[in-house]
Write a protein that holds these residues in place. Structure first.
Motif, PDB file in Angstrom:
ATOM      1  N   ARG A 259      -5.158  10.931  -7.913  1.00 15.89           N
ATOM      2  CA  ARG A 259      -5.927   9.684  -7.951  1.00 15.89           C
ATOM      3  C   ARG A 259      -6.456   9.376  -9.342  1.00 15.89           C
ATOM      4  O   ARG A 259      -6.466   8.233  -9.776  1.00 15.89           O
TER       5      ARG A 259
ATOM      6  N   LEU B 111       0.854  -1.186   0.000  1.00 12.44           N
ATOM      7  CA  LEU B 111       0.000   0.000   0.000  1.00 12.44           C
ATOM      8  C   LEU B 111       0.887   1.231   0.000  1.00 12.44           C
ATOM      9  O   LEU B 111       1.724   1.403   0.881  1.00 12.44           O
TER      10      LEU B 111
ATOM     11  N   TRP C 105      -1.657  -1.326  -3.955  1.00 10.47           N
ATOM     12  CA  TRP C 105      -2.790  -0.468  -3.650  1.00 10.47           C
ATOM     13  C   TRP C 105      -2.254   0.937  -3.370  1.00 10.47           C
ATOM     14  O   TRP C 105      -1.088   1.093  -3.000  1.00 10.47           O
TER      15      TRP C 105
ATOM     16  N   LEU D  55      -7.526   4.425  -3.478  1.00 11.37           N
ATOM     17  CA  LEU D  55      -8.564   4.871  -2.549  1.00 11.37           C
ATOM     18  C   LEU D  55      -8.430   6.361  -2.264  1.00 11.37           C
ATOM     19  O   LEU D  55      -7.327   6.913  -2.281  1.00 11.37           O
TER      20      LEU D  55
ATOM     21  N   GLN E 198      -8.741   7.137   6.935  1.00 13.93           N
ATOM     22  CA  GLN E 198     -10.101   6.993   6.394  1.00 13.93           C
ATOM     23  C   GLN E 198     -10.257   5.770   5.501  1.00 13.93           C
ATOM     24  O   GLN E 198     -11.374   5.391   5.158  1.00 13.93           O
ATOM     25  N   ALA E 199      -9.147   5.153   5.098  1.00 20.26           N
ATOM     26  CA  ALA E 199      -9.214   4.103   4.071  1.00 20.26           C
ATOM     27  C   ALA E 199      -9.881   2.842   4.624  1.00 20.26           C
ATOM     28  O   ALA E 199      -9.482   2.335   5.675  1.00 20.26           O
TER      29      ALA E 199
ATOM     30  N   LEU F 271      -9.846  -0.468   4.763  1.00 16.73           N
ATOM     31  CA  LEU F 271      -8.979  -1.617   4.442  1.00 16.73           C
ATOM     32  C   LEU F 271      -8.968  -2.586   5.612  1.00 16.73           C
ATOM     33  O   LEU F 271      -9.120  -2.184   6.771  1.00 16.73           O
TER      34      LEU F 271
ATOM     35  N   LEU G 111      -4.982   7.894   5.083  1.00 14.23           N
ATOM     36  CA  LEU G 111      -4.822   6.487   5.472  1.00 14.23           C
ATOM     37  C   LEU G 111      -5.843   6.108   6.534  1.00 14.23           C
ATOM     38  O   LEU G 111      -6.441   5.032   6.492  1.00 14.23           O
TER      39      LEU G 111
ATOM     40  N   VAL H 209       0.955   5.121   0.438  1.00 19.70           N
ATOM     41  CA  VAL H 209       0.167   6.228   0.981  1.00 19.70           C
ATOM     42  C   VAL H 209       0.701   7.537   0.401  1.00 19.70           C
ATOM     43  O   VAL H 209       1.901   7.808   0.473  1.00 19.70           O
TER      44      VAL H 209
ATOM     45  N   VAL I  20      -3.411   5.120  -1.860  1.00 22.61           N
ATOM     46  CA  VAL I  20      -4.391   6.024  -1.255  1.00 22.61           C
ATOM     47  C   VAL I  20      -3.830   7.437  -1.359  1.00 22.61           C
ATOM     48  O   VAL I  20      -2.616   7.645  -1.223  1.00 22.61           O
TER      49      VAL I  20
END
Ligand SMILES: [Zn+2]
Length: 300
Positions: free
Chosen positions: A140, A110, A131, A152, A158-159, A161, A156, A112, A133
């Motif tokens: 995005r 991921l 992934w 996303l 708010q994600a 996951l 982070l 960020v 975010v």
């Protein structure tokens, strides 16, 4: 393409004063540099440097929405020719990933603050399931062209996951933007499997470049950089949730033309003339120590 007009500088009204997230308000903070109406201060307890007063978070998040933030051409906030620098970002991230692979060679990753998804592209090529975010609509939109729903929106925290579902969590040139760095670290810990790797590249306030540059340090990007970490302060922030693997100076690939333009402070027409004159020299790329550090830490 004509970029949107960069957001204008804020007025003194509506700023917020903050205290050290590691020590609280008790030790107080000493003024380091004034960037009126903002200022960089240093905690008298731990030495962490941070912006206070600063914009409220909602205001600074607005700065990241526009394409102009990424294409401001050196005028005001933003990343200089971010898209044009794609090839250099790929080379930079390939070098960073080579170091990461020694500790976390595969798995779910991921990123960020993924922006247009350059690190995602490099990591996907190397076989990671990637992934991303990002708080920026513009970044995005570009990343989603390649990675769709794996990009996303938001922070982070708010994600949506699954806990303990990632082997690698990266944050390149992002941590210094975060208003709540400790909650970020604890959310990152929730998302990583035990033994998973957290990688943060962020400006190092104790770097040689920071010390010789003083107030003119390139990483004093005001108002969007709000913390200026060092090996000792980030060690304290990681606390006992992580085991630090390495803290090393980071670098990046950049063009000679960009370096000359930045060091001469050229903007607008003067910068365009240099680009024309530099010609092929401008295409030469060099590895530059940018005064940042990369911290690698394993989730305990
Ligand atoms: Zn402190």
């Amino acid at each position: 393409m004509t970029p949107d007009r960069p957001p204008s500088a804020p007025t003194a009204a509506g700023l917020e004063a903050v205290s050290c997230p590691l020590c609280g308000p008790a030790p107080g903070a000493a003024l380091q540099h004034r960037f009126s109406p903002f200022a960089v201060v240093a905690c008298r307890g731990c030495g962490l440097k941070f912006l206070s007063p600063r914009l409220p978070e909602a205001e600074v998040l607005k700065l990241y929405q526009a394409e102009s933030y990424y294409q401001a051409g050196g005028v005001g906030p933003g990343y200089d020719d971010y898209r044009q620098a794609r090839a250099n970002w790929h080379k930079t991230f390939e070098a960073r990933l080579a170091a990461i692979r020694a500790w976390q060679p595969a798995g779910r990753a991921l990123d960020v603050g993924c922006g247009p998804g350059y690190f995602m592209e490099v990591a996907a090529r190397q076989g990671y399931e990637v992934w991303g975010v990002d708080v920026s609509d513009y970044g995005r939109r570009l990343a989603r062209a390649s990675f769709g729903d794996r990009v996303l929106a938001g922070t982070l925290e708010q994600a949506p996951l699954e806990p303990q579902s990632f082997d690698l969590l990266t944050a390149f040139d992002t941590f210094e933007h975060l208003y709540t760095p400790l909650s970020f670290l604890s959310k990152a810990r929730d998302l990583l499997r035990p033994g998973g790797l957290l990688v943060i590249t962020t400006p190092n306030a104790r770097s040689w470049l920071a010390r010789v540059s003083g107030r003119r340090w390139v990483s004093f990007k005001i108002p969007e950089h709000v913390f200026f970490w060092s090996p000792s302060t980030i060690r304290r922030a990681l606390g006992d949730q992580y085991r630090i693997v390495t803290i090393e100076s980071a670098g990046q690939y950049t063009s000679v033309e960009f370096l000359v333009r930045r060091s001469l402070g050229l903007r607008g027409a003067a910068a365009s003339r240099l680009q024309a004159v530099a010609g092929r020299l401008g295409q030469v790329n060099v590895w530059m120590d940018n005064g940042s550090m990369t911290v690698m830490a394993q989730r305990i």
